[in-house]
Design a protein around this motif. Structure first.
Motif, PDB file in Angstrom:
ATOM      1  N   GLU A 175       3.446  16.669   1.464  1.00  0.00           N
ATOM      2  CA  GLU A 175       2.320  16.110   2.214  1.00  0.00           C
ATOM      3  C   GLU A 175       2.884  15.445   3.465  1.00  0.00           C
ATOM      4  N   PRO A 176       2.031  15.063   4.421  1.00  0.00           N
ATOM      5  CA  PRO A 176       2.527  14.666   5.744  1.00  0.00           C
ATOM      6  C   PRO A 176       3.506  13.499   5.775  1.00  0.00           C
ATOM      7  N   SER A 177       3.345  12.498   4.899  1.00  0.00           N
ATOM      8  CA  SER A 177       4.200  11.314   4.994  1.00  0.00           C
ATOM      9  C   SER A 177       5.643  11.593   4.601  1.00  0.00           C
ATOM     10  N   GLY A 178       5.863  12.594   3.772  1.00  0.00           N
ATOM     11  CA  GLY A 178       7.207  12.931   3.324  1.00  0.00           C
ATOM     12  C   GLY A 178       7.687  12.170   2.110  1.00  0.00           C
ATOM     13  N   ILE A 179       6.929  11.163   1.636  1.00  0.00           N
ATOM     14  CA  ILE A 179       7.448  10.341   0.540  1.00  0.00           C
ATOM     15  C   ILE A 179       7.438  11.069  -0.801  1.00  0.00           C
ATOM     16  N   PHE A 180       6.719  12.211  -0.877  1.00  0.00           N
ATOM     17  CA  PHE A 180       6.710  12.988  -2.117  1.00  0.00           C
ATOM     18  C   PHE A 180       7.669  14.171  -2.057  1.00  0.00           C
ATOM     19  N   GLY A 181       8.582  14.120  -1.089  1.00  0.00           N
ATOM     20  CA  GLY A 181       9.649  15.092  -1.023  1.00  0.00           C
ATOM     21  C   GLY A 181       9.193  16.486  -0.638  1.00  0.00           C
ATOM     22  N   PHE A 182      10.051  17.449  -0.997  1.00  0.00           N
ATOM     23  CA  PHE A 182       9.766  18.859  -0.756  1.00  0.00           C
ATOM     24  C   PHE A 182       9.460  19.528  -2.093  1.00  0.00           C
ATOM     25  N   VAL A 183       8.492  20.441  -2.084  1.00  0.00           N
ATOM     26  CA  VAL A 183       8.050  21.056  -3.333  1.00  0.00           C
ATOM     27  C   VAL A 183       8.028  22.575  -3.220  1.00  0.00           C
ATOM     28  N   ARG A 184       8.141  23.187  -4.367  1.00  0.00           N
ATOM     29  CA  ARG A 184       7.865  24.612  -4.508  1.00  0.00           C
ATOM     30  C   ARG A 184       7.405  24.832  -5.941  1.00  0.00           C
ATOM     31  N   GLY A 185       6.674  25.907  -6.163  1.00  0.00           N
ATOM     32  CA  GLY A 185       6.160  26.156  -7.499  1.00  0.00           C
ATOM     33  C   GLY A 185       6.223  27.624  -7.859  1.00  0.00           C
ATOM     34  N   ARG A 186       5.945  27.874  -9.119  1.00  0.00           N
ATOM     35  CA  ARG A 186       5.895  29.252  -9.610  1.00  0.00           C
ATOM     36  C   ARG A 186       5.004  29.287 -10.845  1.00  0.00           C
ATOM     37  N   VAL A 187       4.486  30.451 -11.124  1.00  0.00           N
ATOM     38  CA  VAL A 187       3.685  30.660 -12.325  1.00  0.00           C
ATOM     39  C   VAL A 187       4.557  31.351 -13.359  1.00  0.00           C
ATOM     40  N   CYS A 197       0.811  -1.225   0.000  1.00  0.00           N
ATOM     41  CA  CYS A 197       0.000   0.000   0.000  1.00  0.00           C
ATOM     42  C   CYS A 197       0.842   1.273   0.000  1.00  0.00           C
ATOM     43  N   GLU A 198       2.146   1.174  -0.299  1.00  0.00           N
ATOM     44  CA  GLU A 198       2.931   2.397  -0.474  1.00  0.00           C
ATOM     45  C   GLU A 198       2.471   3.083  -1.753  1.00  0.00           C
ATOM     46  N   PRO A 199       2.097   4.364  -1.707  1.00  0.00           N
ATOM     47  CA  PRO A 199       1.638   5.033  -2.930  1.00  0.00           C
ATOM     48  C   PRO A 199       2.721   5.069  -4.002  1.00  0.00           C
ATOM     49  N   ILE A 200       2.303   4.969  -5.260  1.00  0.00           N
ATOM     50  CA  ILE A 200       3.247   5.207  -6.340  1.00  0.00           C
ATOM     51  C   ILE A 200       3.645   6.675  -6.310  1.00  0.00           C
ATOM     52  N   ASN A 201       4.831   6.977  -6.817  1.00  0.00           N
ATOM     53  CA  ASN A 201       5.369   8.324  -6.691  1.00  0.00           C
ATOM     54  C   ASN A 201       5.344   9.042  -8.035  1.00  0.00           C
ATOM     55  N   THR A 202       5.717  10.300  -8.030  1.00  0.00           N
ATOM     56  CA  THR A 202       5.847  11.027  -9.286  1.00  0.00           C
ATOM     57  C   THR A 202       7.101  10.539 -10.009  1.00  0.00           C
ATOM     58  N   PRO A 203       7.042  10.354 -11.345  1.00  0.00           N
ATOM     59  CA  PRO A 203       5.962  10.744 -12.237  1.00  0.00           C
ATOM     60  C   PRO A 203       4.911   9.660 -12.493  1.00  0.00           C
ATOM     61  N   ALA A 204       5.120   8.428 -11.965  1.00  0.00           N
ATOM     62  CA  ALA A 204       4.158   7.353 -12.231  1.00  0.00           C
ATOM     63  C   ALA A 204       2.756   7.736 -11.771  1.00  0.00           C
ATOM     64  N   LEU A 205       2.672   8.561 -10.719  1.00  0.00           N
ATOM     65  CA  LEU A 205       1.384   9.003 -10.196  1.00  0.00           C
ATOM     66  C   LEU A 205       0.525   9.634 -11.291  1.00  0.00           C
TER      67      LEU A 205
END
Length: 314
Positions: free
Chosen positions: A201-213, A153-161
């Motif tokens: 997100e809380p689990s941390g498995i999707f790493g750290f993110v930042r974005g821009r427009v 039940c470990e979620p698939i990660n990016t980019p497979a998500l």
């Protein structure tokens, strides 16, 4: 293949529903068949629920048998009940939703989306399409489905998500952040805009993110992922091509979101880097069709028992 039998048990769950049938063979013997179905969100949109089948019901299943001829195991595509109803057929969602003419810029990316196709292809020669390093190739060639995170039940990660079939994807953008919700595994990534990276997100498995427009596009940068046994590719989803590919703590992903066809199509292009398992970055994309914001998002609710049966389906 076609299998007809009496229902023993029906479990409505993710990642795969489970139907047990008692099937009378031509010689009069009775065999117990295990039938796997799709996940809860997909089946709900196809008209099934936890009450679709009861013990004793006669059901005909059309599907694909296991590759092991010694097992009584199959993956269902459709179900036909004794009264002739067909369940499990893919239902077309309303993809004719139009944006209001005053919706402009990055706000055209907002909405609820359904994936179009898989967005990537397996190589027909059986090779991995990824630029694998020696470590990456060794991991891909030694893939063991019994050790895959698919069984936990470990979620698939990016980019497979982005490539998961039959699931919805929801995008919302404010001045401060973008919220990306993936129906599969119920993953919500919250992306701060024009500020320091933070945990997605809380689990941390999707790493750290930042974005821009950038103009009318949203750019999302992710890094500081924990190592994962299937962080770069998943066996059953392109570009895994039959094997999970792990990722290291050096994995980085850049996603670029753009609207096309007057806002009716969302394209997500991505670049993935991981110097441990790849010789160079690889790129890909997935297109999504706009559906109504009223289209329900269904809980995924991964069930550990169902997930643990992953390798048996082969």
């Amino acid at each position: 293949m076609e299998i007809t039998g009496a229902v023993v048990e029906w479990r409505f769950r993710s990642p795969h529903a489970f139907l047990s049938l008692e099937v009378t063979e031509q010689d009069g013997s009775v065999e117990r068949w295990a039938i796997d179905g799709s996940s809860v969100p997909t089946l709900r949109r196809q008209g099934l629920d936890q009450n679709s089948f009861a013990p004793g019901d006669v059901v005909t299943v059309f599907g694909q048998p296991s590759r092991d001829p010694n097992t009584r195991l199959a993956f269902a595509q459709t179900f036909v009940t004794a009264d002739g109803r067909t369940l499990g057929e893919r239902l077309a969602l309303d993809e004719g939703v139009r944006l209001e003419s005053d919706v402009q810029g990055v706000k055209r990316l907002e909405g609820r989306w359904q994936g179009l196709g898989m967005g990537a292809s397996f190589r027909s020669d059986g090779e991995s399409p990824l630029p694998l390093s020696a470590a990456g190739r060794e991991a891909w060639e030694s893939y063991d489905d019994e050790l895959s995170p698919a069984s936990t039940c470990e979620p698939i990660n990016t980019p497979a998500l982005l490539h998961a079939p039959n699931f919805l994807f929801d995008v919302r953008i404010s001045d401060e952040e973008a919220t990306l919700y993936h129906e599969i595994y119920e993953v919500t990534r919250t992306v701060p805009l024009d500020s320091a990276p933070r945990q997605a997100e809380p689990s941390g498995i999707f790493g750290f993110v930042r974005g821009r427009v950038e103009g009318e596009e949203l750019v999302v940068e992710s890094s500081r992922f924990p190592p994962s046994l299937w962080g770069l590719a998943v066996a059953a989803i392109p570009p895994g091509n039959g094997g999970d590919v792990p990722s290291s703590a050096e994995k980085r992903v850049t996603e670029r979101y753009s609207a096309r066809d007057g806002g009716q199509t969302l394209r997500v292009e991505y670049t993935v880097e991981d110097p441990v398992y790849l010789t160079e970055p690889y790129t890909g994309y997935r297109d999504f069709a706009r559906v109504s914001d009223d289209t329900p998002l269904h809980p995924y609710g991964c069930d550990a028992v169902s997930a643990s049966r992953f390798s048996e389906r082969e």
